[in-house]
Design a protein around this motif. Structure first.
Motif, mmCIF file in Angstrom:
data_model
loop_
_atom_site.group_PDB
_atom_site.id
_atom_site.type_symbol
_atom_site.label_atom_id
_atom_site.label_comp_id
_atom_site.label_asym_id
_atom_site.label_seq_id
_atom_site.Cartn_x
_atom_site.Cartn_y
_atom_site.Cartn_z
ATOM 1 N N PRO A 62 11.752 -15.612 -26.325
ATOM 2 C CA PRO A 62 11.929 -15.023 -27.657
ATOM 3 C C PRO A 62 10.615 -14.507 -28.243
ATOM 4 O O PRO A 62 9.558 -15.105 -28.018
ATOM 5 C CB PRO A 62 12.461 -16.191 -28.487
ATOM 6 C CG PRO A 62 13.043 -17.142 -27.507
ATOM 7 C CD PRO A 62 12.252 -16.986 -26.250
ATOM 8 N N LEU A 63 10.712 -13.418 -28.981
ATOM 9 C CA LEU A 63 9.523 -12.810 -29.588
ATOM 10 C C LEU A 63 8.759 -13.818 -30.442
ATOM 11 O O LEU A 63 7.530 -13.850 -30.427
ATOM 12 C CB LEU A 63 9.943 -11.619 -30.450
ATOM 13 C CG LEU A 63 10.378 -10.373 -29.684
ATOM 14 C CD1 LEU A 63 11.117 -9.410 -30.600
ATOM 15 C CD2 LEU A 63 9.188 -9.687 -29.049
ATOM 16 N N SER A 64 9.499 -14.648 -31.195
ATOM 17 C CA SER A 64 8.817 -15.575 -32.088
ATOM 18 C C SER A 64 7.995 -16.595 -31.293
ATOM 19 O O SER A 64 6.954 -17.046 -31.736
ATOM 20 C CB SER A 64 9.821 -16.295 -32.994
ATOM 21 O OG SER A 64 10.728 -17.042 -32.218
ATOM 22 N N ARG A 65 8.477 -16.923 -30.091
ATOM 23 C CA ARG A 65 7.733 -17.885 -29.281
ATOM 24 C C ARG A 65 6.482 -17.242 -28.688
ATOM 25 O O ARG A 65 5.422 -17.861 -28.607
ATOM 26 C CB ARG A 65 8.629 -18.462 -28.187
ATOM 27 C CG ARG A 65 7.960 -19.584 -27.445
ATOM 28 C CD ARG A 65 8.947 -20.475 -26.749
ATOM 29 N NE ARG A 65 9.724 -21.276 -27.683
ATOM 30 C CZ ARG A 65 10.786 -21.996 -27.316
ATOM 31 N NH1 ARG A 65 11.177 -21.989 -26.056
ATOM 32 N NH2 ARG A 65 11.443 -22.723 -28.193
ATOM 33 N N TYR A 83 4.807 -14.930 -30.080
ATOM 34 C CA TYR A 83 3.878 -14.837 -31.214
ATOM 35 C C TYR A 83 3.251 -16.199 -31.497
ATOM 36 O O TYR A 83 2.060 -16.309 -31.787
ATOM 37 C CB TYR A 83 4.638 -14.326 -32.445
ATOM 38 C CG TYR A 83 3.760 -14.024 -33.634
ATOM 39 C CD1 TYR A 83 2.740 -13.081 -33.536
ATOM 40 C CD2 TYR A 83 3.943 -14.679 -34.850
ATOM 41 C CE1 TYR A 83 1.931 -12.799 -34.621
ATOM 42 C CE2 TYR A 83 3.147 -14.398 -35.935
ATOM 43 C CZ TYR A 83 2.138 -13.458 -35.825
ATOM 44 O OH TYR A 83 1.339 -13.178 -36.898
ATOM 45 N N ASN A 84 4.067 -17.248 -31.397
ATOM 46 C CA ASN A 84 3.602 -18.614 -31.567
ATOM 47 C C ASN A 84 2.442 -18.898 -30.607
ATOM 48 O O ASN A 84 1.379 -19.368 -31.006
ATOM 49 C CB ASN A 84 4.801 -19.554 -31.316
ATOM 50 C CG ASN A 84 4.425 -21.015 -31.296
ATOM 51 O OD1 ASN A 84 4.999 -21.787 -30.548
ATOM 52 N ND2 ASN A 84 3.476 -21.425 -32.094
ATOM 53 N N TYR A 92 16.148 -17.584 -32.616
ATOM 54 C CA TYR A 92 14.681 -17.592 -32.577
ATOM 55 C C TYR A 92 14.062 -16.487 -33.427
ATOM 56 O O TYR A 92 13.132 -15.807 -33.011
ATOM 57 C CB TYR A 92 14.160 -17.477 -31.146
ATOM 58 C CG TYR A 92 14.592 -18.599 -30.238
ATOM 59 C CD1 TYR A 92 13.895 -19.801 -30.211
ATOM 60 C CD2 TYR A 92 15.716 -18.467 -29.412
ATOM 61 C CE1 TYR A 92 14.296 -20.842 -29.378
ATOM 62 C CE2 TYR A 92 16.126 -19.502 -28.578
ATOM 63 C CZ TYR A 92 15.405 -20.682 -28.565
ATOM 64 O OH TYR A 92 15.796 -21.705 -27.745
ATOM 65 N N ALA A 93 14.588 -16.289 -34.629
ATOM 66 C CA ALA A 93 14.013 -15.269 -35.507
ATOM 67 C C ALA A 93 12.687 -15.747 -36.080
ATOM 68 O O ALA A 93 11.825 -14.944 -36.419
ATOM 69 C CB ALA A 93 14.985 -14.940 -36.634
ATOM 70 N N ILE A 94 12.543 -17.050 -36.224
ATOM 71 C CA ILE A 94 11.311 -17.593 -36.796
ATOM 72 C C ILE A 94 10.699 -18.628 -35.864
ATOM 73 O O ILE A 94 11.396 -19.245 -35.066
ATOM 74 C CB ILE A 94 11.565 -18.253 -38.180
ATOM 75 C CG1 ILE A 94 12.829 -19.110 -38.145
ATOM 76 C CG2 ILE A 94 11.647 -17.213 -39.269
ATOM 77 C CD1 ILE A 94 13.122 -19.857 -39.413
ATOM 78 N N GLY A 95 9.387 -18.779 -35.998
ATOM 79 C CA GLY A 95 8.680 -19.781 -35.212
ATOM 80 C C GLY A 95 7.384 -20.100 -35.914
ATOM 81 O O GLY A 95 7.042 -19.454 -36.916
#
Lengths: 173, 608
Positions: free
Chosen positions: A59-62, A64-65, B167-170
């Motif tokens: 996932p994109l958010s991961r 970025y994380n 998984y929109a946020i992290g």
């Protein structure tokens, strides 16, 4: 060669990096590490990150994380040379704040450092200045690393000389 | 498998507990509540807040009870000066960086941080703020994020990732710069977020809240030129009582109607009317797909979070989605065409407000294709684009409606019981159960069975599709043909069924998907807290209301029959096609790119 072609070539290179690491434990870190070295400016562009996410299914958010957690990864282009000032306690008591401020003045980036940015790159893309919490070389404080080489007992005058040398070397080559 | 029971000591007394369960759970079984801000049953257990500390004999330091587990002979102390002091300090440290604007926060008096600070006896503001002020994320039409109020408990990330697989946020950054982020700080409105609002439902503070539209609705209600009508989703009647201080799951249909009249709505209608209509359209669509060898399985399209999920993550399989609009949107287009014409109201002066258990409905109402009533009238009346209006003008969540009731001084529990207005307010039991997972499936089967066989259904209760199991399946015999159906709630479960479809391994003809755990009754706009116990109570009330209804099959609704006779003519007919069915968009993951394109396209159209 235009931008799109450069991007397509980079994507192909990313694909081969991904297939090399596919299925290995912690593959994302290795993939990002190698992807960052693809362009000359040691950074991960948004397009490159999109592509990594798309191909790996992470996932994109991961993604970025991970790239914001590790200081190794850069989201902005890095200068040709890096100057890292240690801001650990020992270096601080030996005047590393003054060194950083002087460096800011020398390279014209005082504003960014005051704003609490963790690094700054000069407009000509020659130098990136960053700070580090500790190099573990406290006996040699204050410590500054220039292009990976650690210099001890640094003073503003030495730093000025050092940067001058690097700039001159650049003009010659 | 049977778990071994072990002996433990809590505060000097002997207890038994299953081996290896977290100390916090063991204490709960013993009737001792341990305060926590980050732990959430079935969702998140990451020991980030440090409030749940206890003493364990032999441990070097205090232990976080949400992750440390019990074993034979574990001796636990949950209440000592040392523990109280540590808990209080941890909360004080969290409060140091938390804004002190509680009075104007949407979560005022319904905030876990506020409650715990008060319970633990926090009396002064000892520590100075160390974090920089961060900008609000207002990019989403459903949700607002205020990172300054965030205590980094990780619940929203857990529910978004592990439950919904969105998984929109992290988390991003490290140390003091750690925060909850969308990819590249693009904002919720510009990434693949389904607007389900489960993050807002689990947030212990006001860091993620619904976009509050109550002021706009109050303004419309005060405008004498407007005819303001309201529709209420099935799940509101089992949620609003709770939000007004009544017991969880209270069934308050009549009081809710009375309260809405007192707020000043000109007519109080029911989304359940168009839920019955949805069953007519969707049921016939299913039969048509089966007989014409169309795309199967067909998947329900009532849940807008699910629709956006499919558009982001399965953009090449959208033909599996029923083309039926959701009941909310069907209501808007029927109200502003059929009802407006019948009553002689200028649809431009009509305001349709929805009360929904859902934050995704706010987004759904503002999808550019949701202007069917305007398209219907435009040419007939010679209206220009300046007259354009949405089918549904405002969407309020259950929590927002509670806010309006309170602001208007309505004593909810003292309200009389009143009836919905007609002709678009009456519904059957089949429509009520839309509010629970499995309900749309059951409602559809009740109608489809009778349409196909021409025989009355002996038992209308399809209990196999009820209950809180993640994925349920059933087989139905339709005149000799057996079809397999499945029901999923949460997007994580929906993903499993969709992956099966993409592998061409799906054995089903018809699938119901609801975005939120438990269905709409557990929606992102419902009262906080929403736990599994509470969901079950709300579900009981939903099925009770179904039993209370004299009519329990959608096709028996006399007002639906009248609507077809007077206006729509037949299910899947020409008018239905325009007013009640819709199209979907291949969105993919890189939303911000298409958002930009869309914006430019719109600007260009506007310039023309």
């Amino acid at each position: 060669m235009d931008g799109t072609q450069t991007m397509t070539r980079e994507f192909q290179e990313i694909d081969s990096i991904i297939s090399k690491h596919k299925g290995h434990h912690g593959e994302l870190l290795s993939i990002l590490e190698e992807t960052q070295l693809l362009n000359g400016q040691k950074f991960l562009s948004e397009e490159a990150l999109n592509h990594v996410a798309l191909r790996t299914g992470v996932p994109l958010s991961r993604v970025y994380n991970v790239v914001t957690f590790f200081s190794f990864f850069n989201l902005k282009p890095q200068g040709k040379h890096t100057v890292t000032v240690c801001r650990g306690t020992a270096c601080h008591t030996k005047g590393s704040k003054a060194l950083l401020d002087d460096l800011g003045l020398m390279l014209g980036c005082s504003k960014a450092l005051e704003d609490g940015e963790s690094f700054f790159t000069t407009p000509d893309n020659q130098f990136t200045i960053s700070t580090v919490a500790c190099f573990g070389q406290c006996a040699l404080a204050p410590v500054v690393a220039v292009d990976g080489v650690i210099y001890s007992n640094v003073t503003t005058a030495r730093l000025q000389k050092l940067l001058g040398k690097i700039s001159k070397g650049r003009k010659k080559s | 498998m049977e778990t071994k029971m072990i002996n433990i000591k809590i505060n000097g007394s002997d207890y038994q507990a299953p081996d290896g369960i977290p100390i916090l759970d063991a204490c709960k079984r013993a009737g001792i509540e341990i305060p926590t801000l980050c732990y959430l049953e079935d969702v998140s257990r990451n020991s980030s807040c440090g409030v749940c500390v206890v003493e364990v004999k032999g441990a070097r330091s205090l232990v976080r009870s949400c992750t440390a587990c019990v074993h034979e002979g574990t001796e636990i102390v949950t209440n000592s000066a040392r523990i109280r002091d540590a808990r209080k300090t941890n909360v004080e440290l969290i409060l140091a960086n938390h804004p002190k604007d509680c009075l104007s926060c949407l979560r005022n008096q319904n905030c876990e941080l506020q409650t715990i600070a008060s319970d633990l006896g926090v009396k002064d503001d000892r520590f100075v703020r160390t974090k920089k002020e961060l900008p609000l994320d207002t990019s989403s039409s459903s949700l607002i994020r205020d990172p300054n109020k965030c205590i980094l408990c990780g619940r929203c990330i857990a529910v978004c990732g592990t439950v919904q697989t969105v998984y929109a946020i992290g988390l991003s950054g490290r140390g003091i710069k750690t925060k909850v982020s969308t990819y590249m700080e693009k904002g919720l409105g510009n990434v693949a977020c389904t607007n389900c609002g489960q993050c807002a439902l689990v947030c212990p503070t006001g860091a993620i809240v619904e976009r509050d539209d109550t002021d706009d609705v109050f303004e419309e209600l005060m405008n004498p030129d407007k005819v303001v009508v309201v529709q209420t989703a099935p799940a509101i009647r089992v949620g609003i009582g709770e939000a007004m201080g009544m017991e969880s799951g209270s069934l308050v249909t009549g009081k809710m109607v009375a309260g809405l009249r007192r707020l000043g709505f000109n007519k109080v209608f029911d989304t359940q009317f168009t839920a019955d209509l949805t069953i007519m359209e969707e049921g016939h669509e299913l039969l048509k797909r089966i007989s014409n060898k169309g795309t199967l399985p067909m998947i329900t399209s009532c849940s807008p979070g699910w629709i956006k999920f499919a558009e982001h993550f399965f953009p090449n399989s959208l033909s599996h989605l029923s083309t039926c609009k959701s009941p909310q949107q069907m209501f808007g287009s029927v109200a502003k065409t059929y009802y407006a014409a019948k009553m002689g109201i200028d649809p431009r002066k009509m305001v349709v407000v929805s009360i929904m258990p859902c934050t995704a409905k706010k987004y759904e109402a503002k999808r550019p294709e949701m202007m069917s009533a305007f398209e219907h009238w435009k040419d007939k009346k010679g209206w220009s684009q300046d007259d354009a209006f949405y089918d549904v003008d405002y969407v309020l969540t259950t929590r927002e409606l509670a806010r309006m009731f309170k602001e208007s001084g309505i004593q909810f529990s003292n309200l009389p019981v009143e009836e919905f207005d007609n002709p678009i307010g009456e519904s059957t039991g089949a429509a009520v159960i839309f509010g629970a997972t499995g309900g749309v499936m059951e409602a559809a089967l009740r109608t489809v069975y009778e349409v196909v066989t021409g025989k009355p259904l002996a038992n209308v209760n399809f209990t196999a599709v009820r209950g809180m199991e993640g994925i349920k399946e059933a087989e139905v015999d339709l005149n000799g043909t057996t079809i397999k159906v499945a029901v999923a709630h949460t997007l994580g479960n929906a993903r499993k069924l969709f992956e099966q479809i993409e592998k061409k391994e799906s054995p089903y003809a018809f699938i119901e998907v609801m975005t939120c755990p438990g269905g709409c009754l557990g929606g992102g706009g419902q009262p906080i807290p929403t736990t599994w116990d509470i969901r079950k109570k709300r579900a009981e009330s939903i099925y009770q209301e179904d039993l209370n209804k004299p009519l329990r099959k959608s096709h028996e609704n006399p007002h639906i029959a009248a609507l077809y006779k007077e206006f729509l003519k037949e299910p899947l007919g020409h008018l239905s096609h325009h007013l009640l069915h819709t199209t979907y968009e291949k969105r993919g993951l890189f939303v911000w790119k298409s958002n930009g394109v869309e914006k430019k396209k719109k600007e260009m159209e506007h310039a023309k």
